[in-house]
Design an enzyme around this catalytic site. Structure first.
Site, mmCIF file in Angstrom:
data_model
loop_
_atom_site.group_PDB
_atom_site.id
_atom_site.type_symbol
_atom_site.label_atom_id
_atom_site.label_comp_id
_atom_site.label_asym_id
_atom_site.label_seq_id
_atom_site.Cartn_x
_atom_site.Cartn_y
_atom_site.Cartn_z
ATOM 1 N N GLU A 59 0.840 -1.215 0.000
ATOM 2 C CA GLU A 59 0.000 0.000 0.000
ATOM 3 C C GLU A 59 0.871 1.259 0.000
ATOM 4 O O GLU A 59 0.727 2.146 0.850
ATOM 5 C CB GLU A 59 -0.987 -0.031 1.178
ATOM 6 C CG GLU A 59 -1.974 -1.180 1.055
ATOM 7 C CD GLU A 59 -3.204 -1.091 1.946
ATOM 8 O OE1 GLU A 59 -3.277 -0.223 2.837
ATOM 9 O OE2 GLU A 59 -4.122 -1.928 1.748
ATOM 10 N N GLU A 80 -4.833 -8.853 0.010
ATOM 11 C CA GLU A 80 -5.612 -8.526 1.211
ATOM 12 C C GLU A 80 -7.074 -8.427 0.801
ATOM 13 O O GLU A 80 -7.428 -7.644 -0.080
ATOM 14 C CB GLU A 80 -5.156 -7.203 1.837
ATOM 15 C CG GLU A 80 -3.808 -7.303 2.508
ATOM 16 C CD GLU A 80 -3.403 -6.044 3.273
ATOM 17 O OE1 GLU A 80 -4.297 -5.347 3.809
ATOM 18 O OE2 GLU A 80 -2.199 -5.769 3.322
HETATM 19 O O1 AHR Z 1 -5.101 -5.729 7.143
HETATM 20 C C1 AHR Z 1 -5.056 -4.540 7.851
HETATM 21 C C2 AHR Z 1 -4.425 -3.414 7.037
HETATM 22 O O2 AHR Z 1 -5.222 -3.129 5.933
HETATM 23 C C3 AHR Z 1 -3.073 -3.717 6.439
HETATM 24 O O3 AHR Z 1 -2.044 -3.519 7.334
HETATM 25 C C4 AHR Z 1 -3.000 -2.738 5.319
HETATM 26 O O4 AHR Z 1 -2.200 -3.183 4.252
HETATM 27 C C5 AHR Z 1 -4.441 -2.545 4.914
HETATM 28 O O5 AHR Z 1 -4.787 -1.212 4.795
#
Ligand code: AHR
Length: 526
Positions: free
Chosen positions: A207, A329
């Protein structure tokens, strides 16, 4: 035999032929009119469902790593080298194929050299993203790679771009994978690991448009080109390099990354969370009604749109689909459980989460020509977890059981499916009632995973299997009468799979009655 039938036996053959024709016609018409039909093209499979789609993500966040996996060698909880064995056994059972670590946002402030060597000598740090708690670095590179070995899965390490140097990233790869003589390989040996590990997946930042450095895509694309240069292949280890990708509908990020750096990556990540209520007004994980049920599933179905649209941009620069989409994610994000640290993201997990997992995995399966890997956030005690722990107690969630039921799709051949189904209507909105995917494994067995998203009505489906003669069928189901049902340490088996028998074979077709709010998997033998 009834009188009626006996009387029928007296009629002439020609009359019978007419009767059979009319009955047959009526049946065909009613089948054609059936609103819920799926056609599985068993002879038209082209793409394999990569097992990495069934991957997971674990960050140094709340009680995921510490307490979740890591209890330390001296713990009274059964462990191997400090890693609790009940969670290893549970994750092995669902054949976890890959595990992403150490973050998340944590990755871009993690300095790997703090997590090697004797534990007493490891420096501490502040975990600024997740509650500003002190991280003692007891779980580091050796412990993570040992965990992957115990799980029998591939390791996926996310490197630090936001606050780390190129040299730091270069040395991490050398430390882990070089088996010759070098400063980093010697340091690894000094720390007790003689042979180099195999490290398959490496992420160049996380990110980086946000917590990983607030970069613009043009800037990150250049940084990615620079950092990835030094992510070397040593000693026969071949690294699959993953660039940081977009969140949700940030299509510009994908466009710039593919244009400027597409040829230098193996995979491009993508993140999307299901956040009913929105970031400022998140839902409770367990206290909800049909409005929230509907919203959650509708938001989760957006994954299909995102994959299509990002995929179209990727196709422009990579028509042969060499670059994998890595959804590293995904999952639900609710309010934390009352009384727990808000930064620890500990949430319960209900039948609603199971349906989110089931429909999302169907979406990934159906896009397996582009989606190479996916990692649910975050395995234990954080977000849409598979496992919850409380000291020595452990329970698995409804989401865990979806991964257990769906593991049959890992590395199987995707079978194209045509779906025609009712709409699940809520107030003035609607979504399809069914989500389906199908595959054929190497032994020739066909597996069909199907969810009924409607919490009120069962769905009768006519399933036509083309291209094979079907034989014995068996089924499993995950459902519950209460949409908020979940497992707790007190009632760990409230939601668990059962045998599914509500189907009937007819010629080469199957009539299936899929109960409301359920996920089923059918196994069809030829
Ligand atoms: O999964 C929680 C958070 O969500 C992670 O650290 C980040 O990559 C995303 O914004």
């Amino acid at each position: 035999m009834t009188k009626k039938v006996r009387a029928g036996m007296c009629v002439t053959a020609s009359f019978m032929a007419v009767v059979f024709f009319i009955i047959g016609l009526a049946q065909t018409q009613s089948e054609q009119q059936a609103e819920n039909r799926i056609t599985i093209h068993a002879d038209k499979g082209q793409h394999r469902i990569n097992k990495y789609i069934y991957g997971h993500f674990s960050e140094h966040l709340g009680r995921c790593i510490y307490e979740g996996y890591w209890v330390g060698k001296d713990s009274s909880i059964k462990n191997m080298h400090g890693i609790r064995q009940d969670v290893v056994d549970a994750l092995k059972k669902i054949r976890i194929p890959v595990l992403r670590w150490p973050g998340g946002c944590f990755a871009d402030e993690y300095h790997w050299k703090d997590g090697i060597g004797p534990k007493e000598g490891r420096p501490t740090m502040v975990n600024t993203h997740w509650g500003k708690v002190t991280e003692n670095n007891h779980f580091g590179t050796h412990e993570f790679l040992d965990l992957c070995k115990q799980l029998g899965c591939e390791a996926y390490i996310s490197g630090n771009v936001g606050s780390g140097t190129v040299r730091e990233m270069q040395e991490w790869v050398e430390y882990s994978t070089f088996d010759g003589k070098s400063p980093m390989a010697d340091l690894r040996r000094k720390n007790g690991q003689e042979s180099a590990w195999k490290l398959r997946f490496f992420g160049v930042g996380n990110e980086n448009w946000g917590c990983g450095g607030n970069m613009r895509p043009e800037y990150y694309a250049d940084i990615y080109r620079q950092y990835q240069t030094y992510v070397r292949n040593f000693s026969g280890n071949r690294i699959y390099k993953i660039a940081c990708g977009a969140y949700s509908d940030n299509y510009r990020w994908t466009e710039v990354l593919m244009k400027e750096a597409g040829s230098r990556m193996n995979g491009l990540s993508f993140h999307y969370y299901t956040v009913p209520g929105g970031w400022g007004n998140k839902n409770s994980a367990t206290e909800f009604g049909e409005a929230e049920w509907f919203e959650t599933l509708k938001l989760s179905l957006r994954m299909d749109e995102f994959i299509r649209k990002h995929g179209t941009i990727m196709d422009k620069y990579d028509p042969k689909k060499r670059v994998g989409m890595i959804v590293d994610e995904w999952g639900t994000w609710y309010q934390v459980e009352p009384g727990t640290n808000p930064s620890f993201l500990y949430q319960q997990n209900t039948l609603r989460d199971a349906l989110v997992a089931a429909l999302t995995l169907n979406i990934f399966n159906n896009h397996c020509d582009r989606v190479y890997m996916a990692n649910l956030a975050q395995t234990i005690n954080v977000l849409q977890a598979l496992i919850l722990t409380q000291h020595e107690k452990m329970t698995v969630t409804p989401t865990y059981y979806v991964f257990d039921l769906y593991k049959v799709h890992q590395d199987a051949m995707l079978l194209p499916v045509d779906i025609q189904c009712d709409r699940y209507r809520y107030k003035d909105d609607e979504i399809p009632s069914l989500s389906v995917s199908a595959s054929q494994d190497r032994a020739g067995k066909i597996h069909v995973s199907m969810c009924n998203l409607d919490p009120n009505n069962s769905v009768e489906v006519l399933c036509d299997v083309r291209g094979v003669q079907i034989g014995k069928i068996s089924g499993k189901i995950l459902t519950h009468s209460d949409m908020t049902a979940h497992n707790s340490f007190e009632s760990p088996e409230r939601v668990k799979p059962g045998i599914f028998r509500n189907f009937q074979k007819k010629d080469n077709r199957i009539i299936i009655v899929v109960p409301s709010k359920s996920a089923i998997v059918l196994e069809i033998n030829k």
